[in-house]
Design an enzyme around this catalytic site. Structure first.
Site, PDB file in Angstrom:
ATOM      1  N   HIS A  94       1.047  -0.965  -0.455  1.00 31.20           N
ATOM      2  CA  HIS A  94      -0.343   0.000  -0.230  1.00 31.20           C
ATOM      3  C   HIS A  94       1.289   1.060  -0.341  1.00 31.20           C
ATOM      4  O   HIS A  94       0.008   1.975  -1.284  1.00 31.20           O
ATOM      5  CB  HIS A  94      -0.917  -0.119   1.075  1.00 31.20           C
ATOM      6  N   ARG A 101      -9.730  -3.310 -13.846  1.00 26.83           N
ATOM      7  CA  ARG A 101     -10.416  -4.165 -12.700  1.00 26.83           C
ATOM      8  C   ARG A 101     -12.222  -3.778 -12.338  1.00 26.83           C
ATOM      9  O   ARG A 101     -12.823  -2.723 -11.681  1.00 26.83           O
ATOM     10  CB  ARG A 101      -9.789  -3.757 -10.742  1.00 26.83           C
ATOM     11  N   ARG A 143     -10.779  -6.406 -17.782  1.00 29.82           N
ATOM     12  CA  ARG A 143     -10.243  -7.521 -16.337  1.00 29.82           C
ATOM     13  C   ARG A 143     -11.598  -7.969 -16.162  1.00 29.82           C
ATOM     14  O   ARG A 143     -12.526  -8.138 -14.790  1.00 29.82           O
ATOM     15  CB  ARG A 143      -9.965  -7.282 -15.622  1.00 29.82           C
ATOM     16  N   GLU A 159       0.120 -13.844 -15.100  1.00 24.02           N
ATOM     17  CA  GLU A 159       0.934 -13.831 -14.360  1.00 24.02           C
ATOM     18  C   GLU A 159       1.538 -14.938 -13.773  1.00 24.02           C
ATOM     19  O   GLU A 159       2.121 -14.698 -13.054  1.00 24.02           O
ATOM     20  CB  GLU A 159      -0.467 -13.290 -13.420  1.00 24.02           C
ATOM     21  N   ARG A 210       4.114 -10.917  -1.744  1.00 24.99           N
ATOM     22  CA  ARG A 210       4.655 -10.071  -2.686  1.00 24.99           C
ATOM     23  C   ARG A 210       3.824  -8.683  -0.929  1.00 24.99           C
ATOM     24  O   ARG A 210       4.013  -7.475  -0.882  1.00 24.99           O
ATOM     25  CB  ARG A 210       3.247 -10.043  -3.844  1.00 24.99           C
ATOM     26  N   CYS A 258       0.597  -4.547 -17.160  1.00 22.13           N
ATOM     27  CA  CYS A 258      -0.161  -3.462 -16.168  1.00 22.13           C
ATOM     28  C   CYS A 258       0.032  -3.627 -14.808  1.00 22.13           C
ATOM     29  O   CYS A 258      -1.133  -3.060 -13.857  1.00 22.13           O
ATOM     30  CB  CYS A 258      -1.464  -3.696 -16.920  1.00 22.13           C
TER      31      CYS A 258
END
Length: 565
Positions: A196, A294, A330, A419, A453, A490
């Site tokens: 974040h 999204r 998406r 991905e 991640r 992206c």
């Protein structure tokens, strides 16, 4: 030759640069929480109910303060604050702590501490998105305890003079409250390129370096440092010349809506959006369309899927912001960090490797069919060029099934997100079936490096500059070239001007990013010809570490220093 503007003059600390730009100033540490409450005498039984009754109002005060802050911001910042406010009002936390006061006669602060610890452990055990929420629980715990004890609320300091913010990491609510007029730069010991802190720093234009081990001990309060968010360096002994350069304001560059290299090679520079507000921001910034729309905003926080009409209306509002331009939609990316009860299983042992993305259609195929119907209906009412892509595609068969599903609804430009490493390695046959591919570097890095991640201790592995990740992007572009299919990026990597050069050199034809990054990326590409892009890409791909790849690329691009990036 080493770029002098990217190399600290004196002693330096190094981490991962996640938001470009340079800034210098005095250090201010995040106010730490009070920590575990000291041992205290048990609450007398006759006072237990009175003590328990203190917890609810304290939690309500915390929630109210967060909600008031949320009303002052928008987009992801508002969502983060609202999520934390909801956590503060969670009856599991508040009721559980009150019960401990009544049954074990614990003082209210101790009861909140113990209950929050139990809740955080349960969330951590669930993994994925739920494990990420454990950080929110700790943040709420510390705020409630501060309210109960009268201690200063932990978090970002409020100072009249601008400062460089140093912390172990920032709680989501603290990150959401960052003020670029006050915070010159950010340095954290933990966090990664997709945290974040990193995402919001990029969107606000605040230079930031994360993953700097031991930084809170290494830099004293009030020390003057220079932060280079592009190079990932913190100069502890900046000289007068370096300070003078850093004092120059970071330029917010406009984008003319036409991405290209110095010799005219076209590169579509697009925006990532997640709702109408972010789409409006992207349109104002001149984005050449949307590379990642999204759609989760229609689904999150619901027990049942929204109907086709509601979805179509929401999608149409976004599409209308980009008349005549490409918008890549998406389909629902539920699972892992975005669980939804009607398509995912909260009990999965490892949600990141479980039923997520396109895989949810195995459990609930009607959800995908309804969404495709809604996208098709939304497209009919606008002039936007609508492309559709599926997340978490791993096989050729999944590609075929998705393209067929899109065709049933008249959606003729269907692609896949890359991905998963298998999708990169199978890019040739996958792109023989689909119209395009878009590389999601956030998850591709996570899966290629086997590193969560969201885990700060693995920041160095969660770096899109990792040569293994770049080689997977290279393989995807090779597959695209074989089939004459476009490949875009992206993920957050597209917003890094130096990495954008590498990606274009590998064959990427479009880059989608936070709108704030469009001007910087356009400026660097506009000063670099395609041959140089390709040469820099080979330097990065052939490197043996992320640090080496980043350093070689930056050394080969003096324009970064000239532009203060």
């Amino acid at each position: 030759m080493t770029n002098p503007l990217s190399t600290p003059a004196g002693e330096a600390l190094h981490g991962v640069g996640v938001s470009p730009g340079r800034a210098a100033g005095q250090v201010a540490h995040v106010r730490p929480p009070a920590g575990e409450p000291a041992a205290a005498p048990a609450v007398p039984p006759e006072r237990a109910e009175e003590e328990a009754a203190r917890i609810g109002p304290a939690a309500e005060a915390v929630a109210r303060a967060l909600e008031e802050s949320a009303a002052l911001v928008e987009g992801e910042r508002r969502e983060l604050l609202e999520t934390t406010a909801q956590m503060a009002a969670d009856p599991t936390l508040v009721g559980g702590a009150a019960d401990l006061v009544r049954t074990e006669h614990l003082p209210a602060p101790r009861a909140v501490w113990q209950t929050a610890g139990s809740v955080a452990e349960q969330l951590t055990a669930l993994g994925g998105y739920m494990a990420e929420r454990a950080r929110d629980v700790a943040d709420v715990r510390d705020r409630i305890i501060a309210e109960l004890t009268g201690a200063p609320v932990p978090g970002v300091p409020q100072r009249a003079e601008p400062y460089v913010l140093v912390a172990v990491d920032l709680a989501p609510a603290d990150a959401a409250l960052l003020d670029p007029a006050r915070v010159l730069a950010i340095v954290t010991a933990e966090g990664g390129p997709t945290s974040h802190t990193a995402i919001l720093a990029r969107s606000l234009g605040i230079p930031a370096v994360v993953g700097v081990a031991g930084v809170t001990d290494a830099i004293a309060e009030g020390a003057t440092v220079l932060v280079d968010g592009g190079a990932g360096a913190v100069d502890l002994e900046p000289d007068d010349e370096a300070l003078a350069r850093a004092a120059e304001p970071n330029v917010v560059r406009d984008f003319d809506g036409h991405g290209r290299t110095a010799d005219g090679h076209e590169v579509d520079l697009m925006a990532n959006v997640g709702d109408l507000a972010s789409a409006e921001t992207a349109a104002r910034a001149g984005a050449q369309g949307v590379g990642l729309f999204r759609t989760e905003f229609c689904f999150l926080g619901r027990r049942q899927e929204p109907d086709v009409e509601e979805q179509a209306n929401a999608y149409r509002a976004v599409l209308e912001q980009f008349p005549g331009q490409k918008v890549v939609v998406r389909t629902l990316d539920a699972g892992a960090d975005k669980p939804l009860p009607f398509v995912t299983d909260a009990e999965e042992a490892n949600p990141a490797l479980g039923v997520r993305g396109l895989r949810t259609a195995r459990k609930a195929p009607e959800v995908l069919e309804n969404q495709l119907a809604a996208i098709a209906r939304a497209a009919e009412g606008t002039t936007a060029e609508v492309w559709v892509m599926a997340p978490m595609v791993a096989t050729v068969r999944e590609t075929e099934d998705f393209v067929t599903a899109c065709e049933r609804h008249g959606l003729t430009t269907a692609g896949v997100m890359v991905e998963v490493p298998s999708a990169a390695l199978l890019a040739g046959p996958i792109l023989a079936r689909s119209a395009f591919a878009s590389v999601g570097t956030n998850d591709l890095t996570q899966y290629a490096m086997a590193a969560d991640r969201l885990l700060g201790s693995l920041t160095e592995l969660s770096d899109p500059w990792q040569p293994a990740v770049l080689r997977l992007v290279d393989a995807t572009c090779t597959g695209g070239a074989q089939q004459s299919r476009p490949v875009g990026v992206c993920g957050e990597a597209a917003a890094d001007p130096a990495l954008a050069v590498v990606l274009v050199g590998l064959g990427v034809s479009s880059l989608s990013m936070t709108p704030r990054a469009l001007g910087d990326v356009a400026a660097v590409l506009g000063a670099t010809d395609l041959a140089t892009c390709r040469g820099v890409a080979r330097l990065a791909v052939d490197a043996e570490s992320a640090e080496d790849a980043r350093a070689k690329a930056r050394d080969a691009l003096p324009v970064l220093g000239e532009l203060g990036l």
